[in-house]
Design a protein around this motif. Structure first.
Motif, short mmCIF file in Angstrom:
data_model
loop_
_atom_site.label_atom_id
_atom_site.label_comp_id
_atom_site.label_asym_id
_atom_site.label_seq_id
_atom_site.Cartn_x
_atom_site.Cartn_y
_atom_site.Cartn_z
N SER A 3 53.81 28.40 53.35
CA SER A 3 53.70 29.39 54.43
C SER A 3 52.26 29.76 54.71
CB SER A 3 54.49 30.64 54.05
OG SER A 3 53.96 31.23 52.89
N PHE A 22 62.13 29.81 54.55
CA PHE A 22 62.91 30.01 55.77
C PHE A 22 64.28 30.60 55.46
CE2 PHE A 22 66.06 27.73 58.61
CZ PHE A 22 65.94 28.61 59.67
N VAL A 26 65.56 34.50 56.47
CA VAL A 26 66.74 34.78 57.29
C VAL A 26 67.74 35.62 56.51
CG1 VAL A 26 68.72 33.77 58.48
CG2 VAL A 26 66.48 32.66 58.64
N ALA A 200 69.43 37.84 64.46
CA ALA A 200 68.63 36.65 64.21
C ALA A 200 68.91 35.63 65.30
CB ALA A 200 68.94 36.05 62.84
N PHE A 202 67.71 31.60 66.83
CA PHE A 202 67.06 30.35 66.47
C PHE A 202 67.03 29.44 67.70
CE2 PHE A 202 69.34 32.32 63.08
CZ PHE A 202 68.54 32.20 61.95
N PHE A 225 63.34 33.02 65.06
CA PHE A 225 62.97 31.88 64.22
C PHE A 225 62.94 30.60 65.05
CE2 PHE A 225 64.77 34.94 61.24
CZ PHE A 225 63.86 34.90 60.18
N ILE A 227 62.70 26.84 65.65
CA ILE A 227 63.01 25.69 64.81
C ILE A 227 62.53 24.42 65.51
CG2 ILE A 227 64.86 24.44 63.61
CD1 ILE A 227 64.57 27.38 62.75
N SER A 237 55.10 31.07 69.89
CA SER A 237 55.38 31.57 68.55
C SER A 237 54.13 32.14 67.90
CB SER A 237 55.95 30.43 67.68
OG SER A 237 57.13 29.92 68.23
N TRP A 242 55.92 34.72 65.50
CA TRP A 242 57.22 34.27 65.03
C TRP A 242 57.00 33.16 64.01
CZ3 TRP A 242 59.23 33.40 70.68
CH2 TRP A 242 59.57 34.64 71.25
N TYR A 245 59.84 27.00 61.61
CA TYR A 245 60.40 26.14 60.57
C TYR A 245 60.70 24.76 61.12
CZ TYR A 245 63.59 24.02 57.27
OH TYR A 245 64.18 23.14 56.41
#
Length: 253
Positions: A3, A22, A26, A200, A202, A225, A227, A237, A242, A245
């Motif tokens: 990270s 990740f 979450v 949440a 994605f 998140f 992705i 992001s 944000w 991942y």
């Protein structure tokens, strides 16, 4: 990749999470509602355009419909047709076909062309969230036949799917659009389902940015998140802070 590493560019850089980080990030939110985009987020690639080309190869569409759609899609790639318009037209073009025929085609297509692209890390996350009682929703601008078939692998029922769709009459598909969730339309589709602040969210594309922006965890923090983000979403992001991942199969070298 830890990270502490980030993708460097002009301006701020986006934080990159490992799989362990990740999943931990979450699950620490204890979300009651989680919303997932599908293409590029739950599996790699664009199932919507792939299904279009696959059905053309299979001869499900007439030559006239194929030529029209090909011209429209090329115009879309040139920036002459909007995302909203092309996503709707890619569903409307099947009008007159039997809905059951399209669902059977979607099942064959997903099993042979997309299923092997499912991100196992996302499958694990969703199953863990479901075991904890999280209500999972799928939101996509791809047609409902493909998306409902695909998310069945994740245990997401059709009643929790918001996707591009047309109405059917007497078993035949019409060209009457019911929904095309893309960009701010994803937020609107969720709102019509009674979801205005999912805990949440994605997504992988800038067309998911509006939906990502409404994510608020029960703790009041952002639950967005990205992705496997596209360049435009990666830039957004970084600005929004944000965390990003990448599943192993699509992680940058």
């Amino acid at each position: 990749m830890s990270s502490t590493e980030a993708i460097v560019g002009i301006g701020p850089a986006a934080e990159i999470l490992t799989t362990e980080q990740f999943h931990s990030a979450v699950l620490s939110l204890s979300p009651t509602i989680a919303v997932f985009d599908c293409d590029g987020t739950l599996w790699s690639g664009d199932a919507g355009s792939s299904f279009m080309h696959w059905t053309i190869e299979k001869g499900l569409l007439s030559r006239e419909a194929t030529d029209w759609l090909d011209a429209r899609y090329r115009a879309y790639l040139r920036g002459e047709v909007s995302e909203l318009a092309i996503c709707g037209e890619m569903v409307q073009v099947y009008h007159g076909l039997r809905e059951q025929e399209l669902r059977a085609a979607a099942a064959e297509f997903f099993a042979t062309k997309i299923e092997h692209r499912i991100f196992p890390e996302m499958l694990t996350l969703i199953r863990t969230l479901q075991a904890r009682g999280t209500d999972i929703w799928a939101v996509s601008s791809t047609n409902d036949w493909v998306i409902e078939e695909g998310v069945r692998r994740f245990g997401i029922p059709p009643t929790r799917v918001l996707s591009a769709r047309v109405s059917a009459a007497a078993g035949l598909v019409t060209d009457i659009l019911l929904d095309v969730p893309t960009d701010e339309g994803k937020v609107a589709s969720l709102a019509r389902a009674g979801i205005t602040a999912p805990h949440a969210v994605f997504g992988n594309s800038v067309h998911d940015a509006a939906m990502l922006a409404i994510a608020r965890s029960p703790k009041g923090t952002s639950g967005a998140f990205p992705i496997n983000p596209t360049p435009a979403l990666l830039e957004r992001s970084a600005l929004e802070r944000w965390p990003v991942y990448y599943p192993a199969s699509v992680a940058p070298a």
